[in-house]
Design a protein around this motif. Structure first.
Motif, PDB file in Angstrom:
ATOM      1  N   ARG A   1      27.320  27.677  67.601  1.00  0.00           N
ATOM      2  CA  ARG A   1      27.078  27.571  66.149  1.00  0.00           C
ATOM      3  C   ARG A   1      26.303  26.332  65.765  1.00  0.00           C
ATOM      4  O   ARG A   1      25.842  26.211  64.641  1.00  0.00           O
ATOM      5  N   GLN A   2      26.251  25.332  66.699  1.00  0.00           N
ATOM      6  CA  GLN A   2      25.626  24.065  66.319  1.00  0.00           C
ATOM      7  C   GLN A   2      24.117  24.200  66.374  1.00  0.00           C
ATOM      8  O   GLN A   2      23.582  24.883  67.241  1.00  0.00           O
TER       9      GLN A   2
ATOM     10  N   TRP B   1      32.014  27.317  69.432  1.00  0.00           N
ATOM     11  CA  TRP B   1      31.647  26.278  68.460  1.00  0.00           C
ATOM     12  C   TRP B   1      30.238  25.740  68.782  1.00  0.00           C
ATOM     13  O   TRP B   1      29.418  25.574  67.879  1.00  0.00           O
TER      14      TRP B   1
ATOM     15  N   GLN C   1      37.431  22.649  63.079  1.00  0.00           N
ATOM     16  CA  GLN C   1      36.288  23.531  63.321  1.00  0.00           C
ATOM     17  C   GLN C   1      36.683  24.805  64.080  1.00  0.00           C
ATOM     18  O   GLN C   1      36.005  25.819  64.001  1.00  0.00           O
TER      19      GLN C   1
ATOM     20  N   ASP D   1      30.705  28.009  59.668  1.00  0.00           N
ATOM     21  CA  ASP D   1      30.786  27.262  60.929  1.00  0.00           C
ATOM     22  C   ASP D   1      32.095  27.507  61.680  1.00  0.00           C
ATOM     23  O   ASP D   1      32.211  27.189  62.862  1.00  0.00           O
TER      24      ASP D   1
END
Ligand code: CTP
Length: 240
Positions: free
Chosen positions: A234-235, A231, A93, A145
């Motif tokens: 982005r969730q 990260w 990721q 993502d």
């Protein structure tokens, strides 16, 4: 359930482009920062795929292949690094592209040692894939993502340090934008092989960041924290 912590793909060290069985083109990268970044990610509970070019033995030994959570892949050329990054992309990721990838490779490497009388004075080179730019393109289309952290190693040009510093920053922003990165670390050749150096972390759509003298160990920890934060942003449920 909180989402599983992201897996990091980290590249490290130089790549080596063979001219013939005894000669090659490479650069002064040692892989220290990439290996420290992999260690920091593992210490933070992340799984890591570390793809590295030829590095000095003490760097290689700093992270044994059997370390839990680590997959270590040794490559030689820019082309091999490109293929391995693409092969493992679906499993990660966050990408930290700290390798000093050759921009050019030898057009026709020779299987036999070149003789002085045949070799001549010029070597024909061809461009390599820009691995990070390709990831930036994939992020734009099928992998929205993906978190991408890149590097820009710049000297800048100009007759004063002020002019050189301004050009280094311009180049860093150009790479941040054209390669579609989330963040970029700007450094200079002084960082190569050193344990500490001047670094500046730039984030897309943020200000210039601060130039700071940091040990590579500390920079590595900051990069993992930053990768995890980017990260998490982005969730859908930013609960990590
Ligand atoms: N990079 C890459 N593939 C390449 C060359 C570079 O993925 N073939 C990555 C490096 O790992 C680094 C970033 O791109 O994270 C910047 O590399 P750099 O060599 O500074 O930039 P270039 O785009 O090659 O520009 P230039 O050499 O013209 O400054």
């Amino acid at each position: 359930m909180p989402p599983r912590p992201p897996t990091f793909l980290i590249t490290a060290g130089p790549t080596v482009e063979d001219i013939d069985p005894v000669r090659f083109i490479s650069n002064r990268a040692t892989g220290k920062l990439g290996f420290l970044t992999a260690q920091a990610a593992l210490a933070g509970g992340h799984r890591v795929i570390l793809i590295h070019g030829p590095v000095p033995e003490e760097v290689e030994r700093s992270l044994p292949a059997r370390t839990a959570g680590l997959m270590k892949v040794a490559v030689r050329s820019a082309d091999e690094m490109h293929r391995r990054v693409q092969r493992h992309l679906k499993d990660v990721q966050v990408v930290v592209m700290s390798a000093a990838v050759a921009d050019f490779t030898v057009e026709a490497p020779s299987n036999a040692k070149l003789k002085k009388r045949e070799a001549g004075l010029s070597l024909r080179l061809k461009p390599t894939h820009d691995i990070l730019a390709e990831l930036g393109e994939q992020k734009r289309t099928q992998r929205k993502d993906l978190v991408l952290i890149g590097f820009a190693l710049e000297t800048g040009r100009g007759s004063t340090e002020q002019a050189r510093a301004a050009e280094r920053l311009r180049e860093a922003y150009r790479k941040l934008t054209t390669k579609n990165l989330d963040a970029l670390v700007l450094d200079t050749p002084d960082a190569m092989g050193a344990d500490a150096a001047e670094f500046r972390i730039l984030r897309a759509a943020h200000d210039e960041g601060n130039q700071q003298r940091l040990t590579k160990r500390l920079l590595a920890r900051r990069l993992i924290k930053l990768g995890r934060e980017l990260w998490a942003e982005r969730q859908p449920t930013a609960s990590f």
